[in-house]
Design an enzyme around this catalytic site. Structure first.
Site, PDB file in Angstrom:
ATOM      1  N   ASN A   1       0.856  -1.182   0.000  1.00 15.32           N
ATOM      2  CA  ASN A   1       0.000   0.000   0.000  1.00 15.32           C
ATOM      3  C   ASN A   1       0.891   1.229   0.000  1.00 15.32           C
ATOM      4  O   ASN A   1       1.423   1.630   1.032  1.00 15.32           O
ATOM      5  CB  ASN A   1      -0.924   0.007   1.221  1.00 15.32           C
ATOM      6  CG  ASN A   1      -1.805   1.238   1.256  1.00 15.32           C
ATOM      7  OD1 ASN A   1      -2.088   1.834   0.218  1.00 15.32           O
ATOM      8  ND2 ASN A   1      -2.239   1.621   2.445  1.00 15.32           N
ATOM      9  N   ILE A   2       1.092   1.813  -1.175  1.00 14.58           N
ATOM     10  CA  ILE A   2       1.944   2.984  -1.293  1.00 14.58           C
ATOM     11  C   ILE A   2       1.088   4.226  -1.063  1.00 14.58           C
ATOM     12  O   ILE A   2       0.184   4.509  -1.849  1.00 14.58           O
ATOM     13  CB  ILE A   2       2.602   3.042  -2.686  1.00 14.58           C
ATOM     14  CG1 ILE A   2       3.388   1.759  -2.949  1.00 14.58           C
ATOM     15  CG2 ILE A   2       3.516   4.265  -2.790  1.00 14.58           C
ATOM     16  CD1 ILE A   2       3.870   1.622  -4.369  1.00 14.58           C
TER      17      ILE A   2
ATOM     18  N   LYS B   1       1.792  10.780   0.909  1.00 11.33           N
ATOM     19  CA  LYS B   1       3.152  10.955   1.406  1.00 11.33           C
ATOM     20  C   LYS B   1       4.141  11.133   0.254  1.00 11.33           C
ATOM     21  O   LYS B   1       5.103  11.901   0.368  1.00 11.33           O
ATOM     22  CB  LYS B   1       3.546   9.768   2.281  1.00 11.33           C
ATOM     23  CG  LYS B   1       2.780   9.728   3.596  1.00 11.33           C
ATOM     24  CD  LYS B   1       3.243   8.604   4.498  1.00 11.33           C
ATOM     25  CE  LYS B   1       2.466   8.607   5.817  1.00 11.33           C
ATOM     26  NZ  LYS B   1       2.890   7.506   6.712  1.00 11.33           N
TER      27      LYS B   1
ATOM     28  N   CYS C   1      15.699   5.297   1.609  1.00 15.43           N
ATOM     29  CA  CYS C   1      14.867   4.420   2.436  1.00 15.43           C
ATOM     30  C   CYS C   1      15.816   3.412   3.069  1.00 15.43           C
ATOM     31  O   CYS C   1      16.887   3.801   3.537  1.00 15.43           O
ATOM     32  CB  CYS C   1      13.751   3.768   1.615  1.00 15.43           C
ATOM     33  SG  CYS C   1      14.290   2.934   0.109  1.00 15.43           S
TER      34      CYS C   1
END
Length: 217
Positions: free
Chosen positions: A125-126, A130, A150
């Site tokens: 679920n991106i 954000k 990341c």
């Protein structure tokens, strides 16, 4: 004078400098980071290696003043200092480690954290909101030079950079090719689908003076 005589004469000269070059094995995917520069000190006729500048995993330049990588650790701090960073975009939900925070404070680097869970397919679920907020930070030249990272510099970083490329009007083939070069065997269809459907129309009026991209549709 023979070839061997000339070699003996050269080897017997009063001045001799030795430069050590670190060799790395190349691999097809992802592209290897650029060979780390060496910080050298000179004393008379001698050349000595003081310090090795080691880039973080998957480090690369995205555009003028914008870089990407995996999570930097203590060994990478000297290299990051050489970039004169103003900001870091951190795309993981975990708290930034204390040594990293101390490094940011001592170098006056601002941290922007957009916590995106590092889920695996098919449970991916991106959060588009954000990614959009992070993209605004990237587009603001006041935050440059800037590093996006990341954990591994593959999926979350790849999605943000891919959305930036769409805004730079790269064709999807080029966007996916860049993403795949960093993700390698861990390429995710869901990531590519997210980048394909990402709507950049709301960023149309945002100035991009830092961009040198020439890949248009």
């Amino acid at each position: 004078m023979t070839k061997f005589d000339r070699n003996e004469e050269i080897n017997g000269s009063d001045m001799c400098r030795t430069i050590e070059v670190a060799m790395v094995e190349s691999s097809p995917l992802p592209p290897p980071p650029p060979s780390p520069p060496l910080k050298l000190s000179f004393s008379g006729d001698n050349c000595e290696v003081d310090e090795l500048f080691l880039p973080p995993l998957n480090f690369a330049m995205v555009d003028n003043g914008v870089f990407r990588s995996g999570f930097p650790d203590l060994d990478n701090f000297s290299f990051l200092q050489s970039l004169n960073l103003c900001s870091i975009i951190y795309l993981c939900p975990e708290p930034y480690p204390v040594p990293n925070m101390e490094f940011l404070k001592s170098n006056r680097i601002k941290l922007f954290q957009f916590g995106i869970e590092g889920c695996k397919e098919p449970f991916v679920n991106i959060p588009e909101d954000k990614i959009r907020e992070a993209l605004k930070v990237v587009l603001d030249v006041k935050n440059h030079p800037l590093l996006i990272h990341c954990k591994r510099g593959k999926h979350r970083t790849g999605c943000l950079v891919g959305c930036l490329r769409k805004l730079q009007r790269w064709c999807l083939t080029s966007v996916f090719d860049e993403y795949q070069r960093f993700a390698a065997a861990k390429t995710r269809v869901s990531d590519q689908r997210f980048m394909e459907l990402f709507d950049v129309s709301s960023f149309k009026n945002v100035p991009m003076t830092f961009s040198t991209s020439k890949r248009y549709k």
